[in-house]
Design a protein around this motif. Structure first.
Motif, PDB file in Angstrom:
ATOM      1  N   LYS A 171     -29.190 -15.747  32.792  1.00 11.71           N
ATOM      2  CA  LYS A 171     -30.600 -15.323  32.686  1.00 11.71           C
ATOM      3  C   LYS A 171     -31.310 -15.432  34.034  1.00 11.71           C
ATOM      4  CE  LYS A 171     -31.376 -16.600  27.983  1.00 11.71           C
ATOM      5  NZ  LYS A 171     -31.690 -17.834  27.267  1.00 11.71           N
ATOM      6  N   ALA A 172     -30.942 -16.455  34.816  1.00 13.07           N
ATOM      7  CA  ALA A 172     -31.598 -16.654  36.116  1.00 13.07           C
ATOM      8  C   ALA A 172     -31.128 -15.625  37.152  1.00 13.07           C
ATOM      9  CB  ALA A 172     -31.313 -18.069  36.610  1.00 13.07           C
ATOM     10  N   GLY A 173     -30.091 -14.872  36.832  1.00 14.57           N
ATOM     11  CA  GLY A 173     -29.657 -13.840  37.766  1.00 14.57           C
ATOM     12  C   GLY A 173     -28.332 -14.124  38.436  1.00 14.57           C
ATOM     13  N   VAL A 188     -24.262 -21.902  30.613  1.00 12.58           N
ATOM     14  CA  VAL A 188     -23.774 -20.618  31.133  1.00 12.58           C
ATOM     15  C   VAL A 188     -24.830 -19.517  30.928  1.00 12.58           C
ATOM     16  CG1 VAL A 188     -21.975 -18.855  30.919  1.00 12.58           C
ATOM     17  CG2 VAL A 188     -21.351 -21.274  30.805  1.00 12.58           C
ATOM     18  N   ASP A 189     -25.467 -19.504  29.747  1.00 10.77           N
ATOM     19  CA  ASP A 189     -26.480 -18.480  29.483  1.00 10.77           C
ATOM     20  C   ASP A 189     -27.693 -18.624  30.406  1.00 10.77           C
ATOM     21  OD1 ASP A 189     -24.973 -17.236  27.605  1.00 10.77           O
ATOM     22  OD2 ASP A 189     -25.896 -18.251  25.885  1.00 10.77           O
ATOM     23  N   ASP A 190     -28.088 -19.881  30.664  1.00 10.78           N
ATOM     24  CA  ASP A 190     -29.229 -20.119  31.580  1.00 10.78           C
ATOM     25  C   ASP A 190     -28.934 -19.539  32.961  1.00 10.78           C
ATOM     26  OD1 ASP A 190     -30.290 -21.510  29.497  1.00 10.78           O
ATOM     27  OD2 ASP A 190     -29.957 -23.506  30.356  1.00 10.78           O
ATOM     28  N   LYS A 234     -22.153 -25.703  39.546  1.00  7.87           N
ATOM     29  CA  LYS A 234     -23.508 -26.136  39.872  1.00  7.87           C
ATOM     30  C   LYS A 234     -24.220 -26.327  38.535  1.00  7.87           C
ATOM     31  CE  LYS A 234     -26.635 -26.330  43.100  1.00  7.87           C
ATOM     32  NZ  LYS A 234     -26.933 -27.661  42.607  1.00  7.87           N
ATOM     33  N   THR A 235     -25.072 -27.367  38.435  1.00 13.77           N
ATOM     34  CA  THR A 235     -25.728 -27.614  37.139  1.00 13.77           C
ATOM     35  C   THR A 235     -26.931 -26.707  36.909  1.00 13.77           C
ATOM     36  OG1 THR A 235     -26.819 -29.447  38.245  1.00 13.77           O
ATOM     37  CG2 THR A 235     -25.003 -29.998  36.761  1.00 13.77           C
ATOM     38  N   ARG A 236     -27.610 -26.346  37.999  1.00 14.79           N
ATOM     39  CA  ARG A 236     -28.849 -25.565  37.848  1.00 14.79           C
ATOM     40  C   ARG A 236     -28.826 -24.328  38.752  1.00 14.79           C
ATOM     41  NH1 ARG A 236     -32.712 -28.629  40.298  1.00 14.79           N
ATOM     42  NH2 ARG A 236     -31.017 -29.854  41.153  1.00 14.79           N
TER      43      ARG A 236
END
Ligand code: NAD
Length: 334
Positions: free
Chosen positions: A63-65, A58-60, A34-36
């Motif tokens: 961070k989003a959980g 990957v880090d984003d 998934k991109t987002r």
């Protein structure tokens, strides 16, 4: 052990393919990309799918959980086969990645035939996909056309097909596409490419199409007119369609796509999906020697069983198309 399947692009088609694969006993989902980190990513995570993403995101995700399992490249390395369900035109860019990972790949109808070199419909050309590395499962409209044209061609010979496609202009979750109050001849230059895409599977079929976009999200409707080689009656065609496991007769007072979608929900289909062609039984008519009928095509779901069969053919889990179709249908509840 089960065949390891990855889904690249977890949208309308991707999430459905993931769930359909999970229902089979000879294949499993090892991850989805998934991109987002939106609601769909969280639902996938909650369902137990490993959520991968683009290498630089990957880090984003973390961070989003969502403790992302890694990049799309990592996912491809784990898989036997990737089902690419990214938006039309995007999938093409992933070919090098799949080649590098040495993984088989399936693309969807939004990509060109040439990308995979083999277009697929389970009923019409299962054997062609046996053992192949790359296959394209044709679009919802082409799938719907193949499912009616192939058996008619086998039984009576198809001399000429004319089809008008009345297309939904957006999927139900799509808030960016229109029109909300217009009918668009699309494309204006005729004939359209839609019908002739059937030739990517059955090159000998003589077919022309026209298409318009309508202000609805609930299914496409095709008006078909066919000339057949051998004489037959409306009843003969109905008998032939009744034998096809992925054609459903629409009757009992159902006069619209809205009611077909309600029927799908009433019979407990996941996401309200209608995997079969919806042929209005009373529309099947031989008139002055030519066949006419209407069919509805649930764009979001009709290609899902075909993706499962394509995996089975490419991985050579089953050599016989009819057996794969029966197995897929049974597992999904068709
Ligand atoms: P979609 O937009 O619903 O889903 C695509 C998903 O891919 C989205 O989640 C998007 O975030 C993700 N994505 C975008 N770029 C990506 C990338 N580079 N890497 C990984 N993921 C990425 O699209 P869809 O409707 O599911 O269509 C997918 C394919 O299926 C297209 O080829 C389309 O033509 C075909 N198809 C669509 C329908 C339909 O009616 N929706 C029917 C049959 C076939």
């Amino acid at each position: 052990s089960k065949v390891k399947v990855a889904i690249n692009g977890y949208g309308t088609i991707g999430k459905r393919v993931a769930d359909a694969v999970t229902m089979q006993d000879d294949m499993e989902i090892i991850g989805i990309a998934k991109t987002r980190p939106n609601y769909e990513a969280f639902v996938a995570h909650d369902k137990g799918y490993n959520v991968y993403t683009l290498a630089d995101r990957v880090d984003d995700m973390k961070k989003a959980g969502i403790p992302a399992a890694g990049s799309v490249e990592d996912m491809a390395a784990e898989a036997d086969i990737v089902v690419d369900c990214t938006p039309g035109g995007v999938g093409e860019k992933n070919k090098a990645l799949y080649e590098k990972a040495g993984v088989k790949a399936i693309w969807q109808g939004g990509e060109d035939h040439e990308l995979a070199g083999c277009s697929f419909n389970a009923e019409a050309n299962y054997a062609e996909a046996l053992g192949r590395d790359f296959v394209r499962v044709v679009s919802c409209n082409t799938t719907g056309l193949c499912r009616v044209i192939y058996p008619l061609d086998q039984e009576y010979g198809v001399k000429k097909v004319r089809v008008t496609l009345m297309r939904r202009s957006a999927d139900p979750n799509d808030i960016k596409t229109g029109p909300i109050n217009a009918i668009i001849p699309n494309p204006i230059k005729l004939p359209s490419h839609h019908g002739p895409d059937v030739k990517s599977i059955m090159p000998h079929i003589n077919i022309t199409s026209t298409a318009v976009k309508l202000s609805t999200t609930l299914m496409h409707v095709h008006t078909l007119n066919m000339e057949l080689e051998k004489d037959c009656t409306s009843e003969d065609v109905k008998d032939l369609f009744a034998k096809q496991s992925r054609i459903r007769f629409i009757e009992q007072g159902i006069s619209s796509t809205a009611e077909i979608m309600e029927l799908a929900k009433d019979i407990g289909r996941p996401r309200g999906d209608m995997w079969e062609n919806s042929v209005w039984k009373d529309s099947v008519t031989m008139y002055e020697g030519e066949l006419y009928f209407f069919q509805g095509i649930h764009q979001e779901s009709i290609v899902i069983p075909e993706n499962v069969d394509a995996i089975r053919a490419m991985m050579e889990l089953e050599k016989d198309g009819a057996k794969s179709i029966a197995k897929t249908n049974k597992a999904m509840g068709l």
